[in-house]
Motif scaffolding. Structure first.
Motif, PDB file in Angstrom:
ATOM      1  N   HIS A 195       0.617  -0.350  -0.245  1.00  0.00           N
ATOM      2  CA  HIS A 195      -0.029  -0.293   0.021  1.00  0.00           C
ATOM      3  C   HIS A 195       0.933   0.933   0.317  1.00  0.00           C
ATOM      4  N   PHE A 196       0.211   1.812  -1.258  1.00  0.00           N
ATOM      5  CA  PHE A 196       0.925   3.581  -0.509  1.00  0.00           C
ATOM      6  C   PHE A 196       0.814   3.916  -0.009  1.00  0.00           C
ATOM      7  N   THR A 197       1.542   4.867   1.004  1.00  0.00           N
ATOM      8  CA  THR A 197       0.672   6.420   2.033  1.00  0.00           C
ATOM      9  C   THR A 197       0.689   7.234   0.661  1.00  0.00           C
ATOM     10  N   PRO A 198      -0.919   8.205   1.443  1.00  0.00           N
ATOM     11  CA  PRO A 198      -1.921   8.681   1.181  1.00  0.00           C
ATOM     12  C   PRO A 198      -0.412   9.621   0.626  1.00  0.00           C
ATOM     13  N   ASP A 199       0.266  10.741   0.999  1.00  0.00           N
ATOM     14  CA  ASP A 199       1.365  11.239   0.248  1.00  0.00           C
ATOM     15  C   ASP A 199       2.325  10.627  -1.336  1.00  0.00           C
ATOM     16  N   GLY A 200       1.988   9.818  -1.026  1.00  0.00           N
ATOM     17  CA  GLY A 200       2.770   8.778  -1.613  1.00  0.00           C
ATOM     18  C   GLY A 200       4.467   8.953  -1.645  1.00  0.00           C
ATOM     19  N   LYS A 201       5.081   9.231  -0.440  1.00  0.00           N
ATOM     20  CA  LYS A 201       6.599   9.209  -0.760  1.00  0.00           C
ATOM     21  C   LYS A 201       6.585   7.776   0.101  1.00  0.00           C
ATOM     22  N   SER A 202       6.081   6.810   0.625  1.00  0.00           N
ATOM     23  CA  SER A 202       6.365   5.411   0.735  1.00  0.00           C
ATOM     24  C   SER A 202       5.221   4.359   0.916  1.00  0.00           C
ATOM     25  N   ALA A 203       5.910   3.170   0.578  1.00  0.00           N
ATOM     26  CA  ALA A 203       4.895   2.072   0.500  1.00  0.00           C
ATOM     27  C   ALA A 203       5.284   1.076   1.351  1.00  0.00           C
ATOM     28  N   PHE A 204       4.082   0.595   2.247  1.00  0.00           N
ATOM     29  CA  PHE A 204       3.773  -0.411   3.147  1.00  0.00           C
ATOM     30  C   PHE A 204       4.282  -1.384   2.959  1.00  0.00           C
ATOM     31  N   ILE A 205       4.545  -2.832   2.961  1.00  0.00           N
ATOM     32  CA  ILE A 205       5.048  -3.819   1.925  1.00  0.00           C
ATOM     33  C   ILE A 205       4.785  -4.993   2.921  1.00  0.00           C
ATOM     34  N   ALA A 206       4.494  -6.548   3.020  1.00  0.00           N
ATOM     35  CA  ALA A 206       3.993  -7.099   3.767  1.00  0.00           C
ATOM     36  C   ALA A 206       3.603  -8.662   3.071  1.00  0.00           C
ATOM     37  N   SER A 207       4.541  -9.435   3.669  1.00  0.00           N
ATOM     38  CA  SER A 207       4.176 -11.600   3.357  1.00  0.00           C
ATOM     39  C   SER A 207       3.836 -11.866   5.094  1.00  0.00           C
ATOM     40  N   LYS A 208       2.536 -12.694   4.317  1.00  0.00           N
ATOM     41  CA  LYS A 208       1.927 -13.836   5.696  1.00  0.00           C
ATOM     42  C   LYS A 208       2.797 -14.523   6.015  1.00  0.00           C
ATOM     43  N   SER A 209       4.121 -14.588   5.097  1.00  0.00           N
ATOM     44  CA  SER A 209       4.595 -16.022   5.481  1.00  0.00           C
ATOM     45  C   SER A 209       5.984 -14.803   6.399  1.00  0.00           C
ATOM     46  N   ASN A 210       5.820 -13.773   6.781  1.00  0.00           N
ATOM     47  CA  ASN A 210       7.233 -13.636   7.426  1.00  0.00           C
ATOM     48  C   ASN A 210       6.675 -12.786   8.244  1.00  0.00           C
ATOM     49  N   HIS A 211       7.451 -12.010   9.484  1.00  0.00           N
ATOM     50  CA  HIS A 211       6.974 -10.917  11.395  1.00  0.00           C
ATOM     51  C   HIS A 211       6.966 -10.238  10.867  1.00  0.00           C
ATOM     52  N   SER A 212       8.139 -10.051   9.823  1.00  0.00           N
ATOM     53  CA  SER A 212       8.015  -8.250   9.838  1.00  0.00           C
ATOM     54  C   SER A 212       7.660  -7.795   8.352  1.00  0.00           C
ATOM     55  N   TYR A 213       7.441  -6.354   8.860  1.00  0.00           N
ATOM     56  CA  TYR A 213       6.965  -5.868   7.821  1.00  0.00           C
ATOM     57  C   TYR A 213       7.854  -4.451   6.798  1.00  0.00           C
ATOM     58  N   CYS A 214       7.688  -4.324   4.820  1.00  0.00           N
ATOM     59  CA  CYS A 214       8.951  -3.665   4.804  1.00  0.00           C
ATOM     60  C   CYS A 214       8.161  -1.946   4.729  1.00  0.00           C
ATOM     61  N   ILE A 215       8.622  -0.929   4.942  1.00  0.00           N
ATOM     62  CA  ILE A 215       8.445   0.463   4.798  1.00  0.00           C
ATOM     63  C   ILE A 215       9.438   0.832   3.894  1.00  0.00           C
ATOM     64  N   TYR A 216       9.100   1.207   2.475  1.00  0.00           N
ATOM     65  CA  TYR A 216       9.883   1.795   1.861  1.00  0.00           C
ATOM     66  C   TYR A 216      10.297   2.908   1.162  1.00  0.00           C
ATOM     67  N   ASP A 217      10.678   3.920   1.675  1.00  0.00           N
ATOM     68  CA  ASP A 217      11.000   4.917   1.554  1.00  0.00           C
ATOM     69  C   ASP A 217      11.440   5.584  -0.782  1.00  0.00           C
ATOM     70  N   LEU A 218      10.645   5.993  -0.926  1.00  0.00           N
ATOM     71  CA  LEU A 218      10.997   6.139  -2.110  1.00  0.00           C
ATOM     72  C   LEU A 218      11.691   7.276  -2.711  1.00  0.00           C
ATOM     73  N   VAL A 219      11.692   8.474  -1.590  1.00  0.00           N
ATOM     74  CA  VAL A 219      12.542   9.568  -1.716  1.00  0.00           C
ATOM     75  C   VAL A 219      13.905   8.912  -1.594  1.00  0.00           C
ATOM     76  N   LYS A 220      14.405   8.373  -0.668  1.00  0.00           N
ATOM     77  CA  LYS A 220      15.583   7.839  -0.149  1.00  0.00           C
ATOM     78  C   LYS A 220      15.690   6.862  -0.831  1.00  0.00           C
ATOM     79  N   ALA A 221      14.910   5.744  -1.581  1.00  0.00           N
ATOM     80  CA  ALA A 221      15.184   4.926  -1.852  1.00  0.00           C
ATOM     81  C   ALA A 221      16.240   4.082  -1.117  1.00  0.00           C
ATOM     82  N   GLU A 222      15.364   3.487   0.096  1.00  0.00           N
ATOM     83  CA  GLU A 222      15.424   2.711   1.513  1.00  0.00           C
ATOM     84  C   GLU A 222      14.130   1.717   1.861  1.00  0.00           C
TER      85      GLU A 222
END
Length: 445
Positions: A195-222
């Motif tokens: 899911h993209f955040t409303p401002d479009g600067k980040s994306a929240f990514i998840a997998s149902k096989s992992n206990h973590s989720y990923c926050i991808y910063d589109l501005v910093k590419a991290e």
């Protein structure tokens, strides 16, 4: 309890030589991603304004000519101005109006190349005008055979594609060729939600096989991996609220975990009466709808964290998925029997809510439901049968008979989504493809 968050850079591998391209990620051909995501600078209020004309008599007379005791011409002039404003006011022709050029430019940029045209006719209920465009990931599909995520950027014509392989890709869409802008790999992840955040600067990514989720910063590419609260096992359900403040996760048992996106802290655990199969926020993020496996919908208030209403989905035997409209007036439920019920949210507080419309054109389990941004189309799909997709016109609730084309094979559709202004519609399948369609009625991205 606040969980620790760390940068797992060694787990994220760029695909091919993407580091050099990353700094040049373009969402259009003319502007860089970072420039597009930064807030627009306000126009300076300190503008040097000059008079439209000068009166020749102004130079002949001074304050001393009229009032000998006046201290200065400036003081006298200011007093006259104040008196004039008090008695007469500022004429409309003399008002200083804000320059709207920048606002017009912003509106033009939001159209992403499409000219804004006023719609003169309503969306047809019997025939949908659309065009099949090249696949989003037509170059080299690296997202895996099962593509579970298609997300459109909220501000620019870019789509995020992710799936079984753990590769997340960003594509520029809308032209004759959809260019891949960037990809990164989350090792051993079978991505099931993004899911993209409303401002479009980040994306929240998840997998149902992992206990973590990923926050991808589109501005910093991290990309940063964040652990879920320890009480939560696996994010089988992973929903970001429309305002970007909450994450709702569940392991498909009888609890929903509400997480604050800013602090990554667990806010509240919502205890459902039955195991949860699907969940959805309402349009203003004030309520959460949980769909239990026995067909019971629970409406949770996110202000009091209490259950406002429970009702049985009409005719449902096994629950499947639930979605809400952007206007906040409708919700739709899909069952394991292929039944789609559409409810008016204002009727949910009655004793036994009755659906406005029941659609039974699909005979297998509904796996994806999505309203478009204007709540004029509801898309319903099933991943259990080839080409099992229907588009429902609202408010007539007619099913479009010319979609899908009989000659076009989508295979088993996994998920459906619409762009922010409904100019595009996309489907993913079990063959690693993400199909893109242009809806001609909508002029903007």
């Amino acid at each position: 309890m606040k969980r620790s968050s760390r940068n797992f850079k060694h787990e994220i591998n760029p695909v091919k030589d993407e580091e050099s391209r990353l700094s040049q990620i373009l969402f259009t051909k003319k502007q860089k991603l970072i420039d597009k995501l930064k807030p627009n600078q306000e126009l300076s209020d300190n503008i040097d304004l000059k008079p439209v004309w000068t009166d020749d008599d102004d130079g002949k007379y001074t304050a001393a000519n009229i009032i000998p005791q006046a201290v200065s011409n400036v003081q006298y002039t200011e007093k006259l101005k104040q008196k004039y404003r008090t008695i007469v006011g500022t004429p409309s022709w003399a008002e200083i109006k804000k320059n709207t050029d920048c606002e017009d430019d912003d509106k033009l940029m939001k159209t992403v190349g499409h000219i804004v045209k006023k719609k003169t006719k309503e969306l047809k209920k019997d025939f949908l005008e659309y065009k099949i465009l090249p696949k989003i990931n037509n170059d080299i599909s690296k997202e895996g055979p099962l593509i579970k995520c298609i997300e459109f950027h909220p501000k620019m014509s870019v789509s995020l594609i992710a799936g079984q392989s753990g590769v997340v890709s960003l594509y520029s869409i809308g032209g004759d060729k959809n260019e891949r802008l960037h990809s990164f790999n989350l090792k051993k992840w079978q991505i099931t939600a993004a899911h993209f955040t409303p401002d479009g600067k980040s994306a929240f990514i998840a997998s149902k096989s992992n206990h973590s989720y990923c926050i991808y910063d589109l501005v910093k590419a991290e990309a940063k991996l964040v652990q879920l609260p320890q009480i939560s096992k696996r994010p089988h359900i992973f929903q970001l609220s429309p305002n970007g403040k909450y994450l709702a996760t569940s392991d498909c048992f009888d609890e929903v975990y509400l997480i604050d996106t800013a602090s990554q802290e667990l806010i509240r655990v919502l205890k459902n009466s039955t195991n949860i199969k699907s969940a959805a926020f309402n349009s203003n993020s004030s309520e959460l709808y949980c769909f239990g496996d026995q067909g019971i919908v629970t409406v949770w208030s996110l202000c009091t964290f209490k259950s406002l209403k429970k009702f049985y989905d009409n005719g449902c035997v096994t629950a499947s998925c639930i979605t809400t409209s952007a206007c906040g007036r409708l919700i739709a439920t899909g069952s394991g029997e292929g039944i789609v019920n559409i409810y008016k949210t204002s009727d949910l507080m009655t004793n036994e809510p009755i659906p406005l419309k029941t659609v039974s054109n699909i005979t297998t389990k509904i796996t994806s439901l999505k309203f478009n941004s204007t709540t004029e189309i509801l898309a319903a799909c099933s991943a259990y049968y080839p080409n099992a997709v229907k588009l429902i016109h609202i408010p007539s609730y007619h099913v479009y008979q010319n979609f899908p084309k009989q000659s076009f094979n989508y295979n088993h559709i996994q998920v459906v989504n619409f762009s922010p202004n409904s100019g595009y519609m996309a489907f993913s399948n079990n063959r690693g493809s993400a199909f893109l369609h242009r809806l001609k009625y909508y002029k903007n991205y």
